[in-house]
Design an enzyme around this catalytic site. Structure first.
Site, PDB file in Angstrom:
ATOM      1  N   TYR A 131       0.850  -1.198   0.000  1.00 51.42           N
ATOM      2  CA  TYR A 131       0.000   0.000   0.000  1.00 51.42           C
ATOM      3  C   TYR A 131       0.886   1.248   0.000  1.00 51.42           C
ATOM      4  O   TYR A 131       1.518   1.589   1.000  1.00 51.42           O
ATOM      5  CB  TYR A 131      -0.939   0.033   1.216  1.00 51.42           C
ATOM      6  CG  TYR A 131      -1.941  -1.108   1.300  1.00 51.42           C
ATOM      7  CD1 TYR A 131      -2.273  -1.875   0.179  1.00 51.42           C
ATOM      8  CD2 TYR A 131      -2.584  -1.412   2.481  1.00 51.42           C
ATOM      9  CE1 TYR A 131      -3.191  -2.914   0.248  1.00 51.42           C
ATOM     10  CE2 TYR A 131      -3.519  -2.450   2.565  1.00 51.42           C
ATOM     11  CZ  TYR A 131      -3.801  -3.196   1.451  1.00 51.42           C
ATOM     12  OH  TYR A 131      -4.714  -4.221   1.528  1.00 51.42           O
ATOM     13  N   LEU A 151     -17.782  -2.621   2.209  1.00 53.21           N
ATOM     14  CA  LEU A 151     -18.682  -1.582   1.699  1.00 53.21           C
ATOM     15  C   LEU A 151     -18.613  -1.505   0.172  1.00 53.21           C
ATOM     16  O   LEU A 151     -18.999  -0.494  -0.413  1.00 53.21           O
ATOM     17  CB  LEU A 151     -18.304  -0.218   2.309  1.00 53.21           C
ATOM     18  CG  LEU A 151     -18.530  -0.106   3.825  1.00 53.21           C
ATOM     19  CD1 LEU A 151     -17.863   1.145   4.382  1.00 53.21           C
ATOM     20  CD2 LEU A 151     -20.028  -0.084   4.131  1.00 53.21           C
TER      21      LEU A 151
HETATM   22  N1  LIG Z   1      -6.482  -8.431   0.988  1.00 48.98           N
HETATM   23  C1  LIG Z   1      -6.730  -7.700  -0.061  1.00 48.98           C
HETATM   24  O1  LIG Z   1      -6.439  -8.057  -1.194  1.00 48.98           O
HETATM   25  C2  LIG Z   1      -7.427  -6.379   0.110  1.00 48.98           C
HETATM   26  C3  LIG Z   1      -8.009  -5.732  -0.995  1.00 48.98           C
HETATM   27  C4  LIG Z   1      -8.659  -4.514  -0.782  1.00 48.98           C
HETATM   28  C5  LIG Z   1      -8.728  -3.972   0.501  1.00 48.98           C
HETATM   29  N2  LIG Z   1      -8.137  -4.614   1.553  1.00 48.98           N
HETATM   30  C6  LIG Z   1      -8.185  -4.092   2.931  1.00 48.98           C
HETATM   31  O2  LIG Z   1      -9.548  -3.929   3.292  1.00 48.98           O
HETATM   32  C7  LIG Z   1      -9.792  -2.604   3.730  1.00 48.98           C
HETATM   33  C8  LIG Z   1     -11.218  -2.197   3.394  1.00 48.98           C
HETATM   34  O3  LIG Z   1     -11.499  -2.356   2.019  1.00 48.98           O
HETATM   35  P1  LIG Z   1     -11.664  -1.124   1.032  1.00 48.98           P
HETATM   36  O4  LIG Z   1     -11.090   0.103   1.654  1.00 48.98           O
HETATM   37  O5  LIG Z   1     -11.158  -1.577  -0.275  1.00 48.98           O
HETATM   38  O6  LIG Z   1     -13.220  -0.980   0.816  1.00 48.98           O
HETATM   39  P2  LIG Z   1     -14.476  -0.646   1.745  1.00 48.98           P
HETATM   40  O7  LIG Z   1     -14.106  -0.742   3.151  1.00 48.98           O
HETATM   41  O8  LIG Z   1     -15.565  -1.475   1.219  1.00 48.98           O
HETATM   42  O9  LIG Z   1     -14.792   0.865   1.333  1.00 48.98           O
HETATM   43  C9  LIG Z   1     -13.897   1.911   1.551  1.00 48.98           C
HETATM   44  C10 LIG Z   1     -14.423   3.131   0.835  1.00 48.98           C
HETATM   45  O10 LIG Z   1     -15.675   3.504   1.388  1.00 48.98           O
HETATM   46  C11 LIG Z   1     -15.633   4.831   1.907  1.00 48.98           C
HETATM   47  N3  LIG Z   1     -16.399   4.794   3.164  1.00 48.98           N
HETATM   48  C12 LIG Z   1     -16.074   4.171   4.312  1.00 48.98           C
HETATM   49  N4  LIG Z   1     -17.035   4.321   5.235  1.00 48.98           N
HETATM   50  C13 LIG Z   1     -18.006   5.055   4.641  1.00 48.98           C
HETATM   51  C14 LIG Z   1     -19.248   5.543   5.076  1.00 48.98           C
HETATM   52  N5  LIG Z   1     -19.708   5.289   6.299  1.00 48.98           N
HETATM   53  N6  LIG Z   1     -19.987   6.288   4.207  1.00 48.98           N
HETATM   54  C15 LIG Z   1     -19.545   6.537   2.952  1.00 48.98           C
HETATM   55  N7  LIG Z   1     -18.372   6.093   2.480  1.00 48.98           N
HETATM   56  C16 LIG Z   1     -17.598   5.367   3.322  1.00 48.98           C
HETATM   57  C17 LIG Z   1     -14.166   5.137   2.091  1.00 48.98           C
HETATM   58  O11 LIG Z   1     -13.920   6.503   1.910  1.00 48.98           O
HETATM   59  P3  LIG Z   1     -13.067   7.388   2.967  1.00 48.98           P
HETATM   60  O12 LIG Z   1     -11.784   6.674   3.214  1.00 48.98           O
HETATM   61  O13 LIG Z   1     -12.863   8.655   2.257  1.00 48.98           O
HETATM   62  O14 LIG Z   1     -13.929   7.493   4.187  1.00 48.98           O
HETATM   63  C18 LIG Z   1     -13.527   4.337   0.975  1.00 48.98           C
HETATM   64  O15 LIG Z   1     -13.576   5.046  -0.239  1.00 48.98           O
HETATM   65  C19 LIG Z   1      -8.703  -1.789   3.035  1.00 48.98           C
HETATM   66  O16 LIG Z   1      -8.461  -0.572   3.697  1.00 48.98           O
HETATM   67  C20 LIG Z   1      -7.530  -2.739   3.097  1.00 48.98           C
HETATM   68  O17 LIG Z   1      -6.886  -2.640   4.367  1.00 48.98           O
HETATM   69  C21 LIG Z   1      -7.495  -5.820   1.354  1.00 48.98           C
END
Ligand SMILES: NC(=O)c1ccc[n+]([C@@H]2O[C@H](COP(=O)([O-])OP(=O)(O)OC[C@H]3O[C@@H](n4cnc5c(N)ncnc54)[C@H](OP(=O)(O)O)[C@@H]3O)[C@@H](O)[C@H]2O)c1
Length: 339
Positions: free
Chosen positions: A62, A212
């Site tokens: 990251y 999300l």
């Molecule tokens: N193992 C893997 O291959 C892999 C792949 C992808 C992700 N991950 C991990 O999983 C974590 C979470 O996944 P993700 O970040 O991809 O997706 P997510 O948690 O589904 O969504 C994150 C997105 O939603 C927004 N958000 C969060 N809470 C919100 C709310 N209450 N209302 C409106 N928008 C909201 C965030 O924006 P803001 O940040 O601007 O609030 C961000 O753009 C990552 O941070 C990472 O650590 C792992």
């Protein structure tokens, strides 16, 4: 709907520590989702901890190490309160921001763990994940190399990301796996084929990433190409762009109806559905929604206290099977590509 009650805890796998039932995804603080206000991101980490969030998720790739470095002052300030999860295995190409190589071999793992420990500036990583699987390297060999790190005190617990059920079983036979991390949400349920049943049977915690739908399930954006910055990774994910995004937006109607009836947000209903999988299966399910804002971490943790009714769950059931477009542009980058 948001309040400030401390969230419940759950075990991180059979031999693992108890952690808050919702973790915090920290990826967006340095990578993939457009510009970050770093002082708000730091305040978000502190607010999350106050609310009982103890599992913090990062990876060496990251921001090419930048995310681990960014998190290190927070981790050092709260070393005994936090469970630090990081990952190895995806190798970036400085010449091509979208290229992804995968390394699972022992020499690479040994070099990667030292680099993560240095950037995080800690003596031990609480949960060390293989981020992606290289099918050319037997998983037993990879987990064997990871187990050496446990024996040497560099790592406490092992995790695997984007593996199939059979791969998880083979790995767990070599060394106990505390957690499997893969995409699992109202929009992404392919893990229910083999990975979730294997985790349930083996007592491995499931850590759903992108619960999300990378923000799409909250309604925060409706079409990545039209609304997000040019460097935003979501512009490369088929389901969030163009005609697919338009069709998928309509699938959020039942989520919206439930949210309105409860005075909740769409995101809270989406997270409540993920949390409900824990009770439905009698296993630890610890989603890690990513956010860089205090208000959103309050909103997201409050979702742990929403219990969906059977009627609500039934209304949400058909959504995933109707989603148009894959999770990734190249599905060989996921476990689904090997099932
Ligand atoms: N193992 C893997 O291959 C892999 C792949 C992808 C992700 N991950 C991990 O999983 C974590 C979470 O996944 P993700 O970040 O991809 O997706 P997510 O948690 O589904 O969504 C994150 C997105 O939603 C927004 N958000 C969060 N809470 C919100 C709310 N209450 N209302 C409106 N928008 C909201 C965030 O924006 P803001 O940040 O601007 O609030 C961000 O753009 C990552 O941070 C990472 O650590 C792992």
């Amino acid at each position: 709907m948001s309040d400030t009650t401390v969230i419940d805890t759950a075990p991180l796998g059979a031999g693992g520590p108890r952690v808050g039932v919702q973790g915090l995804g920290c990826m967006g603080m340095a990578f993939a989702y457009g510009p970050t206000d770093t002082s708000e991101a730091r305040a978000t980490l502190e607010r999350a901890l106050e609310l009982g969030v103890t599992l913090y998720d990062t990876a060496d790739m990251y921001g090419a190490g930048e995310n681990e470095t960014f998190l290190s002052p927070f981790f050092r300030a709260h070393r005994d309160e936090v469970t630090i999860a990081t990952k190895f295995g995806i190798v970036l190409d400085p010449a091509d921001p979208l290229a992804r190589n995968v390394r699972n071999d022992r020499p690479y793992i040994r070099q990667a763990v030292e680099a993560s420990l240095r950037r995080l500036d800690v003596d031990v990583i609480d949960l060390y994940y293989m981020h992606r699987r290289d099918p050319a390297v037997p998983i037993e060999e990879t987990v064997g190399a990871m187990a050496e790190l446990v024996a040497e005190g560099k790592v406490k617990h092992l995790g695997l990301s984007e593996v199939t059920g059979p791969e998880l079983r083979a790995a767990h036979a070599v060394h106990p796996i505390a957690a499997i991390q893969s995409e699992w949400s109202l929009f992404s349920r392919d893990v229910e084929r083999t990975a979730v049943p294997a985790a349930e049977e083996l007592g491995v915690a499931f850590v759903p990433y992108s619960p999300l739908g990378r923000g799409f399930l909250t309604g925060a954006f409706t079409d990545a190409s039209g609304e997000l910055t040019a460097d935003d990774f979501r512009r490369h994910l088929p389901r969030y762009n163009g005609a697919n995004a338009e069709a998928n937006r309509a699938l959020l109607e039942p989520v919206r109806r439930i949210a309105e009836a409860r005075g909740a947000t769409l995101g809270q209903v989406a997270l409540a559905w993920v949390h409900a999988q824990a009770a439905a299966r009698g296993m630890s399910v610890i989603p890690i929604p990513g956010t860089r804002s205090r208000a959103r971490v309050e909103e997201n943790t409050a979702a742990t206290r929403i219990e969906l009714t059977p009627d609500e769950t039934a209304a949400l059931e058909p959504i995933a099977s109707r989603v148009r477009g894959d999770r990734y542009a190249d599905m060989s980058f996921s476990s689904a590509g090997r099932e």
